[in-house]
Design an enzyme around this catalytic site. Sequence first.
Site, PDB file in Angstrom:
ATOM      1  N   ARG A 223       0.932  -1.172   0.085  1.00 55.91           N
ATOM      2  CA  ARG A 223       0.061   0.068  -0.064  1.00 55.91           C
ATOM      3  C   ARG A 223       0.914   1.167  -0.041  1.00 55.91           C
ATOM      4  NH1 ARG A 223      -0.461   2.690   5.319  1.00 55.91           N
ATOM      5  NH2 ARG A 223      -2.577   3.254   4.480  1.00 55.91           N
ATOM      6  N   ASN A 225       1.419   5.192   1.588  1.00 52.73           N
ATOM      7  CA  ASN A 225       1.049   6.103   2.529  1.00 52.73           C
ATOM      8  C   ASN A 225       2.088   7.609   2.134  1.00 52.73           C
ATOM      9  OD1 ASN A 225      -0.167   7.196   4.841  1.00 52.73           O
ATOM     10  ND2 ASN A 225       1.048   6.424   6.229  1.00 52.73           N
ATOM     11  N   LYS A 317      -0.227  15.065   9.877  1.00 55.14           N
ATOM     12  CA  LYS A 317       0.947  14.911   9.000  1.00 55.14           C
ATOM     13  C   LYS A 317       1.885  16.338   9.261  1.00 55.14           C
ATOM     14  CE  LYS A 317      -1.723  12.099   5.876  1.00 55.14           C
ATOM     15  NZ  LYS A 317      -0.782  10.946   5.822  1.00 55.14           N
TER      16      LYS A 317
END
Lengths: 357, 328
Positions: A223, A225, A317
Amino acid sequence: MTIQFNKETFRDDYSFRNSDWAIKRFPFPFHEDSYMYSVNMEQHRGGPPGSVYEKRFDVDEHYLAEMEDRAIVLAEDPLRCQSLPHMTLAGWDTLELIMTCKSEDYPDLFELHRDGKRWRWVNKPMGIDHSFTFLDETTLPCGPLEYITRQTQGDFAVLDQRDEMLWMDAGTVTTQADWSLDFDIGMNFFEWHAPVPMAHELGIFKRALKFLLNVQQGAPARRLNWTMTVNPLLDTSPENYHKWGIQKTTLTPENIGAKQHLRVELQTFFRLPRSNALLFPIRCYLIAFQDIVSVPKWGRRLHRVVRDLPDELATYKGFIANRPMMLDYLGQYDDGRPTSPGIWPDLETEPPLDMGR
Amino acid sequence: MTAAPQNTKAGAEKIAVTVSAVVPLNDLVTRFEFTRPDGAAFPPFSAGAHTVVEMRDQGRTRLNPYSLMSDPSDPSIYAISVRRDDQGRGGSLFMHRNVKVGDAMTLTYPVNLFSLDLRGRKHVFLAGGIGITPFMAMIAQLEQSNGNWELHYACRSEALGTYADQLRSHYPNKVHVYFDDQNQAIGLEDLLDGQPLGTHVYVCGPKGMIDWVHTTAAEHGWPSENVHSEEFLAPQPGKPFEVRLCKSDITIQVGEHESLLEAMERCGVDAPFLCRGGACGQCETDVVEADGEFVHRDHWLDDDDHACGKKIMPCVSRFVGKTLVLDR
C-alpha cells in the site's frame, strides 16, 4: 537498464535531486482528487516495467546516497536498529528474502551463490563480496537484520505474530516519518498506531490487522502512505525533531517549490517463512513540489487534495501551519480541469496547464 | 492504488508436486512425501505450518489441510502423514487408496496457524494420536537451534503409536509416550505444575484433549498466551439447504455431504479461504438475511457473533431453515 547512482546528500546542503526518470516513476499516492484513510491494500506482484512496483525491492538512483545516510544515522544512534532476542530467526529470514529477490531481480548488481549453508553475497554497487554461513551469526560482522538493511533502501519493521496480534519486535528505522523504533519496540499493532487520528474510529486498524495477520507466504501485499517534509530529509525522527522540526518555519513563497517535498511510503508486507513473522518494509520516496507540478495531472490533483484534507490529518501530518502557503503555490498549477482516474502521470493524454481560461 | 492487474484467486499460492514416497506406518497412518517436478527447492516453512492438498477425485475437487511434518531445514521434500478416517468425507480415504508414487498433485504454500512462540524458554508438546504431526516439524526446528523442549504423546496402543518408536530412540530423555490400552495417561496437572517460568505448552489432538489442556492450564494459573492449540475441523454432513449469494447473483444448493464453501466453489464462486477448518477466519461471510437456525461449528467467531446471526464461516458451518442470503 544500468542505474546511474547519484552523488547526493539528505542533510546539510541537501543536494538530493530526482532525475526526469525518477520523477516519471515517482509513486504518486492519490488515485483521485481527494484523500481519506483506507486500508488500500493490493498484492505486491510486480507492476508496469520501470515503475517502483515492478521489483520486490526497488533499487533506484538514490541507493548509494541513502545507504551512506543510513550509516551516518546508525553511527550517531545505534538504537535505530534493534532486534529482541526471539527475532534473530526473522532477521535471517529477512536477509534470505532480500538477497534472493535482489539477486533475481537485479542480476547485474547483486549475486547470491549458495552451497548448502555456505553463502556468498556480492553487492556490486557497494563493493561488497562476502562469504558467510547461513544461520551462523558469528560469520557476519553484525546481526543478519542490520547486515542486510545497511544494504537495502527503506526502513524495515519486523513484526512477530502471536496471539492473533502483531508485535514490533525488531527493525531498522532511519528514514521514518516521525516515529521511533526505540519507543515502539515491543508494542502491539494498536499500541504503535495509537497516535493516528480518525483511523481508529473508522475501524481502519481492526480491518488492517485482520488483513495483515493473513498475509501468506508467497503472496506479499503493498500500500502507499504519504506525508509532507520540508527539505529532502530522510531522517525525520522524533529523536532528531529539534534539528528538523524548526526547518518547517523556513518556507517562503520563493523557496517552497524547491524546499517542500511530498514524502511517499511504499509499504510492503511479506510473510517470513522460517519465523512466521511479518516483514514490513517502508520505502520512502521524496519529490519536490516543483517536480510534482511538472506533471500537469499531479499538480492539479495535489492542490485539490491538500486543499480539501481534514484539519486533523493536516495537523497529524505536520503541515497545517504551512498549508496556506502550499495552496498559494499549488493553486498556480490547478486550472480546474478534470483529472484522469488513477495514479499514473498520463503525460501523453492529460492536457497541459491552461491558466488563461 | 491499483498499480497492477490483480490476481485475487482464493486460497494460498500453489505448488505443483510429484508424490515421491508413500510409506504406510501402521494400520491407520500413511506418510506421503512430495518433491517438485522441476527439482527446485521447496519454499522454507516454519514448524506448525500446514498445506492444503488438492485431490482430483472423479471430477470432484477435495481440499484437505494437513500439517507439514518434514524437517523445515530440508528444502528438498515436503511430507504429511494422513490418518485414514473410514467414517470421514473421503479425503483421507482418497489419499490412502488412490495416491501412488509418481502422481502429480497440487499443494498450497505453507500457512502457519500454530507457530512456535519463539520467546519461549521451554516448549512442552502434548500430542494425541495423529496430532503428533506438527510436533515432528517443531522438534526438528528446535533441535537445530538447541531449543529446550519435551513431548508427551498419548496413543491408543503400541501398534498405533505413529513415530513413537522413532522419537523415543532419538530423544530418550525428552519423549514420553502413553498408551491408552495400557491405562497410561498424561499426568497433566503435575506436568503443568513443575514448569519453569517462560514455558509454552502446545496441544494438538482430539477436541476433548485440547479443551482439557486449556481448562486445566487456566485452573493452574497459566496465562492463556502460553497455551497454544490447533484443531482442524472437518466439515460435518447435514441436511441440504438453499442459499442466495447476492453479490454473485445466484442461488445455490448445498448438498448433504458438502460444505457451504465447497458448494460455492462448485458453482463457480471464488470465495476466500485458507484453512478450510474453521480456524483462520479467511472465509468469514456477512449474512444479509436469515430465516432459520445457524449450525455454527467454527473456532473463529466468538459466542456473540454466533448468537447474533450476522456472520457465518462457510467452510464448516451450516444452516437449517427457510431463507439464507449471504453477501458473497
